[in-house]
Motif scaffolding. Structure first.
Motif, PDB file in Angstrom:
ATOM      1  N   SER A 127      39.800   6.244  25.384  1.00  0.00           N
ATOM      2  CA  SER A 127      41.251   7.053  25.320  1.00  0.00           C
ATOM      3  C   SER A 127      42.304   5.990  24.595  1.00  0.00           C
ATOM      4  CB  SER A 127      41.677   6.991  26.871  1.00  0.00           C
ATOM      5  OG  SER A 127      42.890   7.858  26.844  1.00  0.00           O
ATOM      6  N   SER A 184      33.475   4.936  35.185  1.00  0.00           N
ATOM      7  CA  SER A 184      34.378   5.388  34.132  1.00  0.00           C
ATOM      8  C   SER A 184      34.041   5.958  33.022  1.00  0.00           C
ATOM      9  CB  SER A 184      35.538   4.091  34.148  1.00  0.00           C
ATOM     10  OG  SER A 184      35.956   3.741  35.263  1.00  0.00           O
ATOM     11  N   ASN A 221      32.370   9.151  33.123  1.00  0.00           N
ATOM     12  CA  ASN A 221      33.506  10.016  33.446  1.00  0.00           C
ATOM     13  C   ASN A 221      34.305  10.441  32.398  1.00  0.00           C
ATOM     14  OD1 ASN A 221      32.931  10.466  36.435  1.00  0.00           O
ATOM     15  ND2 ASN A 221      34.445   8.890  36.921  1.00  0.00           N
ATOM     16  N   ARG A 276      31.917  12.875  30.416  1.00  0.00           N
ATOM     17  CA  ARG A 276      31.869  14.259  31.213  1.00  0.00           C
ATOM     18  C   ARG A 276      33.206  14.913  30.839  1.00  0.00           C
ATOM     19  NH1 ARG A 276      30.201  10.700  36.385  1.00  0.00           N
ATOM     20  NH2 ARG A 276      27.873  11.068  36.078  1.00  0.00           N
ATOM     21  N   TYR A 277      34.340  14.455  30.915  1.00  0.00           N
ATOM     22  CA  TYR A 277      35.657  15.138  30.767  1.00  0.00           C
ATOM     23  C   TYR A 277      35.827  15.507  29.161  1.00  0.00           C
ATOM     24  CZ  TYR A 277      40.793  15.670  30.789  1.00  0.00           C
ATOM     25  OH  TYR A 277      41.987  16.193  31.042  1.00  0.00           O
ATOM     26  N   GLY A 306      33.363  18.569  28.717  1.00  0.00           N
ATOM     27  CA  GLY A 306      33.453  19.496  29.270  1.00  0.00           C
ATOM     28  C   GLY A 306      34.636  20.390  28.477  1.00  0.00           C
ATOM     29  N   ASP A 332      23.119  15.612  31.917  1.00  0.00           N
ATOM     30  CA  ASP A 332      23.134  15.997  33.461  1.00  0.00           C
ATOM     31  C   ASP A 332      24.146  17.605  33.271  1.00  0.00           C
ATOM     32  OD1 ASP A 332      21.723  14.067  34.300  1.00  0.00           O
ATOM     33  OD2 ASP A 332      23.383  13.029  35.283  1.00  0.00           O
ATOM     34  N   LEU A 333      24.977  17.484  32.327  1.00  0.00           N
ATOM     35  CA  LEU A 333      26.057  18.557  32.289  1.00  0.00           C
ATOM     36  C   LEU A 333      25.134  19.659  31.411  1.00  0.00           C
ATOM     37  CD1 LEU A 333      29.596  17.070  31.759  1.00  0.00           C
ATOM     38  CD2 LEU A 333      28.949  18.728  33.438  1.00  0.00           C
ATOM     39  N   ASN A 391      38.561   9.417  36.458  1.00  0.00           N
ATOM     40  CA  ASN A 391      38.003   8.850  37.762  1.00  0.00           C
ATOM     41  C   ASN A 391      38.434   9.313  38.856  1.00  0.00           C
ATOM     42  OD1 ASN A 391      36.465   7.066  36.025  1.00  0.00           O
ATOM     43  ND2 ASN A 391      38.476   5.546  35.958  1.00  0.00           N
ATOM     44  N   GLY A 412      38.039  23.398  31.057  1.00  0.00           N
ATOM     45  CA  GLY A 412      36.874  23.034  30.602  1.00  0.00           C
ATOM     46  C   GLY A 412      36.417  21.538  31.126  1.00  0.00           C
ATOM     47  N   ALA A 416      33.578  20.606  33.881  1.00  0.00           N
ATOM     48  CA  ALA A 416      32.494  19.675  33.807  1.00  0.00           C
ATOM     49  C   ALA A 416      32.511  18.384  34.975  1.00  0.00           C
ATOM     50  CB  ALA A 416      32.615  18.781  32.459  1.00  0.00           C
TER      51      ALA A 416
END
Lengths: 252, 252, 252, 252
Positions: free
Chosen positions: C68, C84, C87, C90-91, C94, C136-137, D45, D94, D98
């Protein structure tokens, strides 16, 4: 001989709707405030409010620049080229100067934040770049350095105004670095104990390490914290105890 | 009688790895540069580079503050309370002053950006808040206003130094607002035509609208664009044509 | 024997009003697109547009997550705790899945960006954390790895679908890392030369280093660039040349 | 007849090092959680932690998307084109899906946040764009609407699953809007009083306004707050009181 010391704390670390710390309470305890400049914390509104309070209470205003990383609170190390490093110092200092002037005050000192401070305390080139950029803008600025680190060597070399800082509540290793927080005894939670240590270090003109060794240095200011109600209590107790030790609390 | 006019353009609108416009080329054409301050565009590195070039080329440096909205490029209206509005002006102006000083120059003027400018041109209270905040910090600052709008009334009332701005390449409605971009003839793509209009308006001391009506105003500076290669060509052509019309191009 | 290879490129790297690269042109050349997910570049609008084009042109959609850090374009290393790190994967994955679904497609592969990719190519724990979070997703996701690096060991160990990637335009050291850009010959600017190298490596089933050494690996996809008009030309030339070499260009 | 109602609250509104609210306490009170998606508050997080707790406590997970405006907490109105509006919903939903899946749960409902919610409650086109974008991704999603507003008309028209929401602690005008916070009686600070009102409205199947008028609507869920210790107390008291009124508290 009268001994004097300044008490400083980081503040202005709220952001938008998020509150951090209790700046109003801290400003009754400290004599110098290191105010976040909007990159790792703070925003123009928070700066205006915090600086306005500092002016009212006669507390010295400092710029507290950090990396541009709100989510990481400026605590994540970033590798920036020399120019970029200097530019983020210039930008934040300039913004702080304008906000201070609008609040009826001025920026007296500068202290680096978080990962940027850690990096500068180990790498004299980073310290020099940051301090030089700030001093070019404001030659009378007082640079606050972690006492007895590379930062101190750099400000001695730059022949600028500076203040050496120790921590009231942290144990020191024999190389003047802080004992890692994960180790027992690293953080001192007892205010009396913390204040006694500070008084001893001021008398000795040296950092006193966990092993009892002394590292001679200039001690001008003591860093306090105010991010929890407990922290405010400890800061208050340290201030009282230093006064009972006949140490005068005043701005560097 | 010698007529003189300043040419200005927005620049310093790159951000990080993203480039926008051709600042180096524009700085050979204009006499005043409105430089983004990091809220809607620009960052400390871009400001340093753009201001350094402006100093080298003798172009006047202006702060160009906007809303804190990178993704929307400061073009989305935001409702801010009066204090917040003033604080974002103070912060950005202060940052710009520091970057300009480090580049060997200084901030001579201020021009609002995007949605903030649109709002201030319609609402005198917004204009007054922004300009007052800037003038408190820097009383000699020249405020650049959209000629014949609410902005002009506010600066006349504030009795500050100011410059009235017209657009070379946009048609005007009879109330001094710009013809909507979606309408035919709103944007003038022909440089000769654009320059002729500018010369006429300078001679008349008035905005000349699409209908031929004249709105008397003070014309000190003409806004040019440089975001495309074509825009640079047009800007160059306008400059040449104005010179052939015996209009002297110089900083306000 | 028919040889086939996929061509991939990073894209969707515009942000707000800032344009980067020429995605429409690149999508006529590549078979897989690594699309930025809004952390280091890209935004919801850019993702929607790029994915819509990819669907239309039959190009495989990949999530291209990074740190980020818009200002640093995800190229500055950051130390994140394991949670982190997972995450942010994942974010971004998604978000990419939703944008792809809305565009009528789906996310087929994942390739790490910038500093995160560099770190994962050297530190198998970082690679494993990122890939595991993604799998995993979405257990059928194809993980694109830098061939012959720690990344490859991790995906072999995870027994997931994966694709090995080489660079058409970069010289390799004998440990499968890229020759530093600052050294002569590090970047190959000649499309014919680049395509010949790619064909040789595909035939050899190995990376061929500058010294002529071979590092056996699985070569599924070749990374092309499109950030300049010149880059688009080179990418086009490489594609043509590979086809003339009887290498079939198709999605992995 | 058994009456049942859901209790919901906004949460996951911390960001980086900044804490907001007491999510752990709230999750013992409510049956549905509206979790910020990183645009106006929250980060990957915070989402992971909050969703993990919600799964453990059996609380329904909702996506709570807002404008991309951390400093303004999503409370500043922004004008976005229709496509952009849909894209920010898609992206945030989305990402939430996730994060929920990784936490062992799934996103059951969606509720708009702050200025985006205010705008959608007045402008059916905005509501329709947002809801349609979400339902295209997830047709079984329950849309939470402010009861008896334009939002309700839109979801009735879309024939999707939806839940009507009332506020326990706010007085209503006769047009189903909330009494302005600045007016006396606008906010109800007494938990007993608040719970009595909720029970009456559920019995009546209508919003009961300050003047006593009834606006028939579907009441499925009651919005509680938890941003202060006092708010947690009130929320707890409302829950207890509703149970004593023989209203069953359960997820919609």
């Amino acid at each position: 001989m009268t001994r004097t010391v300044d008490l400083n704390a980081d503040m202005g670390e709220s952001f938008g709707d998020w509150t951090m710390g209790n700046d109003a309470a801290l400003l009754d305890i400290v004599t110098s405030a290191n105010i976040a400049c909007g990159f790792h914390a703070g925003d123009p509104n928070v700066m205006a409010k915090t600086m306005g309070l500092a002016v009212t209470k006669g507390v010295g205003i400092g710029a507290h620049p950090g990396f541009s990383d709100l989510q990481g609170f400026g605590r994540r190390r970033m590798s920036l080229p020399p120019d970029s490093l200097q530019n983020i110092i210039r930008y934040q200092l300039g913004a702080a100067q304008a906000m201070a002037k609008s609040a009826g005050g001025s920026v007296r000192h500068l202290k680096l934040h978080g990962a940027l401070s850690n990096m500068a305390s180990q790498d004299p080139e980073i310290a020099r770049l940051c301090y030089q950029a700030a001093l070019d803008l404001s030659p009378d600025l007082v640079i606050v350095v972690l006492a007895a680190t590379e930062m101190e060597k750099v400000v001695r070399d730059l022949r600028c105004a500076w203040a050496g800082e120790i921590f009231a509540d942290r144990a020191y290793n024999d190389d003047a670095t802080l004992v890692d927080r994960s180790l027992p005894g690293a953080v001192i939670h007892d205010a009396e104990n913390a204040a006694t240590r500070v008084a001893k270090m001021i008398d000795a003109g040296a950092i006193i390490t966990e092993s009892g060794a002394q590292i001679p240095t200039k001690i001008d200011t003591v860093c306090l914290h105010g991010d929890t109600p407990e922290a405010i209590e400890i800061a208050t107790a340290i201030r009282s105890r230093l006064q009972r030790e006949d140490i005068r609390i005043q701005k560097f």
